[in-house]
Write a protein that holds these residues in place. Structure first.
Motif, PDB file in Angstrom:
ATOM      1  N   ALA A  99      64.470  48.365   6.599  1.00 55.65           N
ATOM      2  CA  ALA A  99      64.829  48.291   5.184  1.00 55.65           C
ATOM      3  C   ALA A  99      64.030  49.282   4.339  1.00 55.65           C
ATOM      4  O   ALA A  99      64.564  49.888   3.409  1.00 55.65           O
ATOM      5  CB  ALA A  99      64.602  46.868   4.659  1.00 55.65           C
ATOM      6  N   GLU A 100      62.749  49.462   4.669  1.00 56.42           N
ATOM      7  CA  GLU A 100      61.888  50.332   3.863  1.00 56.42           C
ATOM      8  C   GLU A 100      62.049  51.807   4.203  1.00 56.42           C
ATOM      9  O   GLU A 100      61.823  52.665   3.361  1.00 56.42           O
ATOM     10  CB  GLU A 100      60.433  49.904   4.004  1.00 56.42           C
ATOM     11  N   TRP A 101      62.371  52.127   5.456  1.00 56.44           N
ATOM     12  CA  TRP A 101      62.582  53.509   5.892  1.00 56.44           C
ATOM     13  C   TRP A 101      63.988  53.637   6.452  1.00 56.44           C
ATOM     14  O   TRP A 101      64.177  53.762   7.662  1.00 56.44           O
ATOM     15  CB  TRP A 101      61.555  53.895   6.953  1.00 56.44           C
ATOM     16  N   PRO A 102      65.006  53.596   5.603  1.00 58.59           N
ATOM     17  CA  PRO A 102      66.378  53.608   6.110  1.00 58.59           C
ATOM     18  C   PRO A 102      66.754  54.886   6.865  1.00 58.59           C
ATOM     19  O   PRO A 102      67.658  54.866   7.684  1.00 58.59           O
ATOM     20  CB  PRO A 102      67.228  53.435   4.846  1.00 58.59           C
ATOM     21  N   GLY A 103      66.080  55.980   6.627  1.00 55.78           N
ATOM     22  CA  GLY A 103      66.393  57.232   7.309  1.00 55.78           C
ATOM     23  C   GLY A 103      65.574  57.462   8.561  1.00 55.78           C
ATOM     24  O   GLY A 103      65.613  58.540   9.142  1.00 55.78           O
ATOM     25  N   ALA A 104      64.836  56.450   9.000  1.00 51.51           N
ATOM     26  CA  ALA A 104      63.935  56.630  10.141  1.00 51.51           C
ATOM     27  C   ALA A 104      64.673  56.442  11.457  1.00 51.51           C
ATOM     28  O   ALA A 104      65.490  55.537  11.608  1.00 51.51           O
ATOM     29  CB  ALA A 104      62.790  55.636  10.053  1.00 51.51           C
ATOM     30  N   ASP A 105      64.373  57.315  12.403  1.00 47.63           N
ATOM     31  CA  ASP A 105      64.859  57.182  13.773  1.00 47.63           C
ATOM     32  C   ASP A 105      63.663  56.795  14.629  1.00 47.63           C
ATOM     33  O   ASP A 105      62.657  57.518  14.663  1.00 47.63           O
ATOM     34  CB  ASP A 105      65.416  58.509  14.291  1.00 47.63           C
ATOM     35  N   LEU A 106      63.761  55.673  15.307  1.00 51.28           N
ATOM     36  CA  LEU A 106      62.672  55.235  16.169  1.00 51.28           C
ATOM     37  C   LEU A 106      62.702  56.056  17.451  1.00 51.28           C
ATOM     38  O   LEU A 106      63.749  56.213  18.079  1.00 51.28           O
ATOM     39  CB  LEU A 106      62.800  53.750  16.490  1.00 51.28           C
ATOM     40  N   LEU A 107      61.552  56.591  17.809  1.00 52.26           N
ATOM     41  CA  LEU A 107      61.476  57.348  19.053  1.00 52.26           C
ATOM     42  C   LEU A 107      61.580  56.387  20.225  1.00 52.26           C
ATOM     43  O   LEU A 107      60.868  55.371  20.265  1.00 52.26           O
ATOM     44  CB  LEU A 107      60.149  58.104  19.147  1.00 52.26           C
ATOM     45  N   PRO A 108      62.446  56.677  21.194  1.00 48.98           N
ATOM     46  CA  PRO A 108      62.510  55.821  22.379  1.00 48.98           C
ATOM     47  C   PRO A 108      61.155  55.797  23.082  1.00 48.98           C
ATOM     48  O   PRO A 108      60.404  56.776  23.042  1.00 48.98           O
ATOM     49  CB  PRO A 108      63.563  56.495  23.258  1.00 48.98           C
ATOM     50  N   THR A 109      60.845  54.692  23.723  1.00 48.33           N
ATOM     51  CA  THR A 109      59.542  54.509  24.373  1.00 48.33           C
ATOM     52  C   THR A 109      59.222  55.641  25.335  1.00 48.33           C
ATOM     53  O   THR A 109      58.106  56.162  25.340  1.00 48.33           O
ATOM     54  CB  THR A 109      59.501  53.161  25.118  1.00 48.33           C
ATOM     55  N   GLU A 110      60.209  56.060  26.138  1.00 48.84           N
ATOM     56  CA  GLU A 110      59.934  57.112  27.122  1.00 48.84           C
ATOM     57  C   GLU A 110      59.585  58.436  26.452  1.00 48.84           C
ATOM     58  O   GLU A 110      58.760  59.190  26.937  1.00 48.84           O
ATOM     59  CB  GLU A 110      61.099  57.278  28.104  1.00 48.84           C
ATOM     60  N   GLU A 111      60.182  58.729  25.287  1.00 43.67           N
ATOM     61  CA  GLU A 111      59.832  59.948  24.557  1.00 43.67           C
ATOM     62  C   GLU A 111      58.459  59.802  23.907  1.00 43.67           C
ATOM     63  O   GLU A 111      57.641  60.720  23.922  1.00 43.67           O
ATOM     64  CB  GLU A 111      60.882  60.260  23.501  1.00 43.67           C
ATOM     65  N   ALA A 112      58.194  58.635  23.330  1.00 44.40           N
ATOM     66  CA  ALA A 112      56.904  58.389  22.692  1.00 44.40           C
ATOM     67  C   ALA A 112      55.765  58.452  23.712  1.00 44.40           C
ATOM     68  O   ALA A 112      54.657  58.882  23.386  1.00 44.40           O
ATOM     69  CB  ALA A 112      56.910  57.042  21.983  1.00 44.40           C
ATOM     70  N   ASP A 113      56.038  58.053  24.955  1.00 40.56           N
ATOM     71  CA  ASP A 113      55.016  58.109  26.005  1.00 40.56           C
ATOM     72  C   ASP A 113      54.585  59.538  26.309  1.00 40.56           C
ATOM     73  O   ASP A 113      53.512  59.764  26.853  1.00 40.56           O
ATOM     74  CB  ASP A 113      55.526  57.454  27.292  1.00 40.56           C
ATOM     75  N   ARG A 114      55.424  60.504  25.963  1.00 47.26           N
ATOM     76  CA  ARG A 114      55.085  61.915  26.196  1.00 47.26           C
ATOM     77  C   ARG A 114      54.345  62.531  25.025  1.00 47.26           C
ATOM     78  O   ARG A 114      54.159  63.751  24.969  1.00 47.26           O
ATOM     79  CB  ARG A 114      56.354  62.708  26.485  1.00 47.26           C
ATOM     80  N   LEU A 115      53.922  61.691  24.071  1.00 42.74           N
ATOM     81  CA  LEU A 115      53.227  62.169  22.871  1.00 42.74           C
ATOM     82  C   LEU A 115      51.866  61.480  22.747  1.00 42.74           C
ATOM     83  O   LEU A 115      51.625  60.708  21.819  1.00 42.74           O
ATOM     84  CB  LEU A 115      54.081  61.898  21.631  1.00 42.74           C
TER      85      LEU A 115
END
Length: 160
Positions: A99-115
């Motif tokens: 609701a607060e960040w309507p334009g946000a795309d959550l990074l999939p876990t597997e992509e986030a694991d590479r960061l």
């Protein structure tokens, strides 16, 4: 962060009470740069178990190192409701984030694991957000000072 701006969110869930969700937002076109700078800022530096209990010199060093990381914003919410289990708390936190960040795309876990650099910055920021609100730090020790836009709060009592 302006509404309508696309942002990628890397999530950090604090599974111990009080439960908390930290979303670190990065503009998609700056993701590689943000990861490189976060990695450079945090590699080799000892990460404290708590921000409040960390040595002030270490807090200053970490804040200075993280200032170059380009972020689009930060959002953190804590769920302190005693009767709510972890799964419900996570669901409610994600609902409020959407609701607060309507334009946000959550990074999939597997992509986030590479960061790992941004993941470390998210964990570190979560520690800062878990401090009692009456603790005030100067800008050189407050990691939230590196973010242009941030929201830190608590889930309200009541249904979602």
């Amino acid at each position: 962060m302006t509404h309508g701006q696309r942002v990628l969110c890397l999530l950090h869930w604090h599974g111990e009470r009080p439960h908390g969700l930290t979303a670190l937002g990065v503009a998609p076109d700056r993701l590689t740069e943000a990861e490189e700078k976060a990695t450079a800022a945090l590699v080799g530096l000892p990460l404290p178990a708590s921000w409040q209990g960390a040595d002030p010199a270490l807090r200053r060093q970490l804040v200075a190192a993280c200032r170059t990381v380009p972020t689009a914003g930060l959002w953190h919410v804590t769920d302190e409701r005693p009767a709510v289990d972890e799964n419900r708390a996570r669901h409610d936190c994600l609902s409020v984030l959407s609701a607060e960040w309507p334009g946000a795309d959550l990074l999939p876990t597997e992509e986030a694991d590479r960061l790992p650099g941004l993941a470390a910055l998210g964990r570190l920021t979560s520690l800062v957000c878990l401090m009692p609100p009456e603790v005030w730090l100067d800008a050189e020790q407050d990691l939230l000072d590196i973010y242009d836009t941030y929201t830190v709060g608590t889930l309200p009592d009541g249904p979602f």
